[in-house]
Design a protein around this motif. Structure first.
Motif, PDB file in Angstrom:
ATOM      1  N   ALA A  29       0.827  -1.239   0.030  1.00  0.00           N
ATOM      2  CA  ALA A  29      -0.074  -0.029   0.073  1.00  0.00           C
ATOM      3  C   ALA A  29       0.824   1.347  -0.053  1.00  0.00           C
ATOM      4  N   ASP A  30       0.578   2.276  -0.927  1.00  0.00           N
ATOM      5  CA  ASP A  30       1.074   3.470  -0.709  1.00  0.00           C
ATOM      6  C   ASP A  30       0.557   4.328   0.183  1.00  0.00           C
ATOM      7  N   CYS A  31       1.193   5.550   0.419  1.00  0.00           N
ATOM      8  CA  CYS A  31       0.749   6.714   1.120  1.00  0.00           C
ATOM      9  C   CYS A  31      -0.689   7.117   1.046  1.00  0.00           C
ATOM     10  N   GLU A  32      -1.124   7.667  -0.344  1.00  0.00           N
ATOM     11  CA  GLU A  32      -2.287   8.083  -0.779  1.00  0.00           C
ATOM     12  C   GLU A  32      -3.459   7.227  -0.591  1.00  0.00           C
ATOM     13  N   THR A  33      -3.010   5.873  -0.834  1.00  0.00           N
ATOM     14  CA  THR A  33      -4.197   4.991  -0.634  1.00  0.00           C
ATOM     15  C   THR A  33      -4.738   4.875   0.856  1.00  0.00           C
ATOM     16  N   MET A  34      -3.641   4.808   1.527  1.00  0.00           N
ATOM     17  CA  MET A  34      -3.840   4.688   3.085  1.00  0.00           C
ATOM     18  C   MET A  34      -4.222   5.856   3.670  1.00  0.00           C
ATOM     19  N   PHE A  35      -3.951   7.016   2.957  1.00  0.00           N
ATOM     20  CA  PHE A  35      -4.683   8.256   3.560  1.00  0.00           C
ATOM     21  C   PHE A  35      -5.985   8.374   3.137  1.00  0.00           C
ATOM     22  N   ALA A  36      -6.342   7.935   1.837  1.00  0.00           N
ATOM     23  CA  ALA A  36      -7.831   7.710   1.358  1.00  0.00           C
ATOM     24  C   ALA A  36      -8.842   7.140   2.284  1.00  0.00           C
TER      25      ALA A  36
ATOM     26  N   GLY B 233     -13.173  15.449   1.528  1.00  0.00           N
ATOM     27  CA  GLY B 233     -12.454  16.751   1.498  1.00  0.00           C
ATOM     28  C   GLY B 233     -11.530  16.820   0.424  1.00  0.00           C
ATOM     29  N   PHE B 234     -11.740  15.925  -0.425  1.00  0.00           N
ATOM     30  CA  PHE B 234     -10.648  16.070  -1.774  1.00  0.00           C
ATOM     31  C   PHE B 234     -11.501  15.315  -3.009  1.00  0.00           C
ATOM     32  N   ASP B 235     -11.106  15.885  -4.280  1.00  0.00           N
ATOM     33  CA  ASP B 235     -11.986  15.427  -5.314  1.00  0.00           C
ATOM     34  C   ASP B 235     -10.915  14.958  -6.561  1.00  0.00           C
ATOM     35  N   SER B 236      -9.539  15.128  -6.246  1.00  0.00           N
ATOM     36  CA  SER B 236      -8.519  14.801  -7.261  1.00  0.00           C
ATOM     37  C   SER B 236      -7.531  14.274  -6.498  1.00  0.00           C
ATOM     38  N   PHE B 237      -6.561  13.533  -7.173  1.00  0.00           N
ATOM     39  CA  PHE B 237      -5.232  13.083  -6.626  1.00  0.00           C
ATOM     40  C   PHE B 237      -4.526  14.100  -6.121  1.00  0.00           C
ATOM     41  N   ASP B 238      -4.149  15.345  -6.953  1.00  0.00           N
ATOM     42  CA  ASP B 238      -3.401  16.494  -6.099  1.00  0.00           C
ATOM     43  C   ASP B 238      -4.074  16.657  -4.789  1.00  0.00           C
TER      44      ASP B 238
ATOM     45  N   ARG C 214      -3.250  14.215  -2.236  1.00  0.00           N
ATOM     46  CA  ARG C 214      -1.888  14.409  -1.888  1.00  0.00           C
ATOM     47  C   ARG C 214      -1.903  15.503  -0.874  1.00  0.00           C
ATOM     48  N   ALA C 215      -2.478  16.945  -1.201  1.00  0.00           N
ATOM     49  CA  ALA C 215      -2.216  18.038  -0.514  1.00  0.00           C
ATOM     50  C   ALA C 215      -2.839  17.844   0.909  1.00  0.00           C
ATOM     51  N   ALA C 216      -3.965  17.218   0.940  1.00  0.00           N
ATOM     52  CA  ALA C 216      -4.625  17.007   2.362  1.00  0.00           C
ATOM     53  C   ALA C 216      -3.871  15.978   2.944  1.00  0.00           C
ATOM     54  N   MET C 217      -3.116  15.048   2.490  1.00  0.00           N
ATOM     55  CA  MET C 217      -2.263  14.084   3.073  1.00  0.00           C
ATOM     56  C   MET C 217      -1.183  14.900   3.759  1.00  0.00           C
TER      57      MET C 217
END
Length: 670
Positions: A313-320, A590-595, A598-601
């Motif tokens: 698992a990568d960080c963005e996946t785990m944060f989502a 709280g987010f709608d795109s990958f960017d 990542r910013a929220a993370m």
């Protein structure tokens, strides 16, 4: 510092530098085949000839000649030009005209240098010699008639891999490079000799006849097969990854990669999940995304929800996933799927604090419950460098194995950490740079973690300019998951005890699914492995080559990887799956795109926004320091089959059968 002149340019060079290095400092290109910056000097090929005065009136091999005060070096004189043409003519005497069918074509040192430094014609009319092929295992394909006997492969096997399975037999024109008794090369780093070979004598067997280099799209990435964070280049054609090669990063992997990193890629196109599935009457049935989301919504789990991160698992996946669980009111987040439950209140206490690059400077090393050859092969090469080149003493507690360097084994009883033999304790206390390395398996034994931290204090392993307390992880997701809060006091046992109504498994295949009989299991992953078989709903996700992501290696180094290819079928990038599911479940992430994700993370965990080593400080948790008297378990049973991608890879399966389990494979000629 000696002052030398290279083609009329005066420069100061470091003491002990070779003439070849001096020429490169002056910006001159020196051709070479046998010389390599990370291997010992052999002086075999003679291609690096230059003219040096004072000295004999003949060209000299610059790779093996030390610089001296007042040397005048010429790299482009008529004598040098003629000498290089002569050497190239000799090298090509027996080399076959295989370029059209050779896998090295297009990225071959011999091709490039014969064009740049060769005569353009040969005066040799005799029959060329031929050499029988050698067997080197499932990774390396040999065509030894092409070999120019540079011995790079021999030196790599001996000096870096530490497995003396490759050598030379015969003399003169009868000299041949071969593996020991023509058996498979028993090293987890054998694929590196393919990169080192300057001709097409050693090529990649799984990649044979697949593609030419100019057909491939090259993408920079970070390997996820272990927690070292090897910097790689992903070479793809169309929608398929055809090979993974290492990139140079002296702080992490130098320029090496393990065989698992290189050759798991054929598993990326096998056993793939490319559409959602929903379990109906005990059987998984294909479904649409809407149907899969509706099945999850129908659970009505409320806040009884959990997320378990797998090793890939990568960080963005785990944060989502964490954002969704938190939005639903839950807080059950865990990344140690195999049952480890060591203390994670201090990230510095579970980090590889010395750093991978500095590990080779340790003078006394204690390994506790770790087989570094399997858990982190490229950290093992650093320890080998410390032991073999710099004379570091290595002690080890755990199941005895061959680590490729001299090791004094103290036994496999975990309680030894608290009562080391006197000579070991004295050696550690007397060391200038002592280093303690604990494996994940060691920390699974109650009391070992606390005893290790107490030992670090007693031998002064943590001091100004040096932190010798290290934990080596084998899961690429581990440090990122801990930074994101995936760590319960009791590990996965806390999730099982909570009996969540709904659980998301982020590529987690090693969980004991039978322990969660009443939990609705949603598997978000890319391969039809154990997790998919146990799931009630499967949501097809992207593999590591199919998405941009952030990852953190075992030393806390934050790194970014880029998307190389698209996911197959209806599979989607993981963050977007959770974002879409949130709409169905009536919550906002709280987010709608990958960017935005990542910013929220980064807003939540600022350390993940800066590439490089994260600063965890140094804090020691209060832990029991009396280890239980029992054997330390190994977290890895088979180096080549540690995750779902590897288990889907025919190459990794063959490596496992042959190199781990000793199976014999007949070659076509037999």
């Amino acid at each position: 510092m000696p002052k030398v002149t290279v083609d009329g340019v005066e420069l100061d060079v470091p003491q002990g530098a070779t003439v070849l290095q001096a020429c490169e400092m002056a910006g001159k290109e020196i051709p070479r085949f046998c010389y390599h910056e990370r291997l010992s000097i052999a002086g075999n090929c003679r291609m690096c000839l230059v003219e040096v005065a004072p000295g004999p009136p003949k060209p000299q091999a610059s790779c093996a000649l030390p610089t001296a005060e007042g040397q005048v070096i010429k790299t482009d004189s008529p004598m040098v030009k003629k000498a290089r043409e002569g050497v190239m003519e000799f090298l090509l005497i027996n080399h076959p005209l295989d370029c059209p069918i050779c896998d090295q074509g297009g990225e071959c040192d011999l091709q490039d240098q014969s064009v740049a430094y060769g005569r353009g014609a040969t005066r040799y009319d005799e029959n060329k010699r031929a050499v029988t092929e050698k067997y080197m295992g499932p990774i390396v394909k040999t065509v030894m008639t092409r070999c120019i006997q540079c011995t790079r492969c021999v030196r790599f096997a001996e000096e870096v891999a530490g497995v003396e399975d490759i050598g030379a037999i015969g003399r003169g024109e009868n000299m041949q490079i071969t593996s020991y008794l023509e058996h498979a090369v028993a090293s987890e780093l054998s694929g590196n000799i393919v990169d080192l070979c300057p001709v097409g004598a050693l090529t990649s067997k799984p990649y044979a006849f697949e593609a030419r280099p100019w057909e491939l799209t090259k993408t920079l990435g970070i390997d996820m097969m272990d927690a070292v964070g090897t910097n790689v280049r992903i070479d793809a054609r169309g929608r398929q990854v055809l090979r993974v090669l290492p990139r140079i990063n002296d702080d992490v992997n130098e320029e090496w990669a393990s065989d698992k990193t290189r050759h798991h890629v054929d598993g990326l196109v096998r056993r793939r999940l490319d559409q959602p599935y929903v379990r109906v009457n005990g059987t998984l049935q294909p479904a649409s995304w809407a149907e899969a989301f509706a099945a999850i919504k129908a659970v009505n789990a409320g806040s009884s929800v959990a997320a378990i991160a797998g090793d890939l698992a990568d960080c963005e996946t785990m944060f989502a996933a964490k954002s969704l669980v938190n939005a639903l009111g839950g807080n059950l987040l865990e990344g140690r799927q195999t049952g480890l439950d060591y203390d994670v209140t201090s990230l510095s206490a579970v980090n590889f604090n010395t750093t991978i690059a500095e590990a080779e400077n340790a003078d006394v090393i204690l390994l506790v419950g770790t087989n570094l050859r399997w858990e982190a092969p490229l950290i093992n090469t650093r320890i080998r460098k410390a032991a073999w080149k710099k004379g570091a003493k290595v002690f080890a507690i755990g199941p005895e194995t061959d680590l490729t360097y001299k090791t004094e084994w103290l036994g496999d009883d975990a309680s030894l950490v608290a009562k080391l033999p006197a000579h070991v304790l004295d050696t550690l206390k007397g060391a200038e740079r002592p280093m303690l390395i604990f494996g994940g398996g060691a920390l699974s034994v109650p009391g070992v973690h606390g005893a290790g931290l107490a030992l670090a204090k007693s031998v002064n392993a943590v001091k100004e300019g040096w932190n010798g307390f290290n934990v080596v992880h084998f899961s690429a997701a581990r440090m990122g998951s801990l930074m994101l809060g995936y760590g319960l006091p009791g590990g996965i046992k806390d999730v099982i005890a909570a009996k969540p109504k709904l659980a998301f498994f982020l590529g987690a295949d090693e969980v004991d699914f039978a322990a969660l009989p009443d939990t609705f299991k949603v598997y978000v992953g890319h391969h039809g492995d154990k997790g998919a078989h146990a799931a009630d709903v499967i949501l097809p996700a992207a593999a590591w080559t199919e998405k941009d992501f952030t990852t953190v290696n075992t030393e806390g180094r934050v790194q970014r990887s880029e998307k190389a290819v698209f996911a197959p079928g209806d599979a989607r990038e993981d963050w977007s799956i959770f974002r879409a599911l949130a709409d169905t479940l009536g919550v906002s992430l709280g987010f709608d795109s990958f960017d935005q994700c990542r910013a929220a993370m980064i807003a939540a965990v600022p350390s993940l926004g800066v590439e490089g080593l994260a600063d965890y400080g140094w804090s020691v948790p209060k832990l029991a320091a009396k280890p239980e008297a029992r054997a330390i378990p190994s977290p890895i049973k088979d180096f080549y089959l540690t995750n779902a991608i590897c288990r889907a890879s025919p190459t990794m399966q063959r490596c496992s059968e042959e190199l781990i389990h000793g199976a014999d494979f007949a070659e076509a000629a037999e």
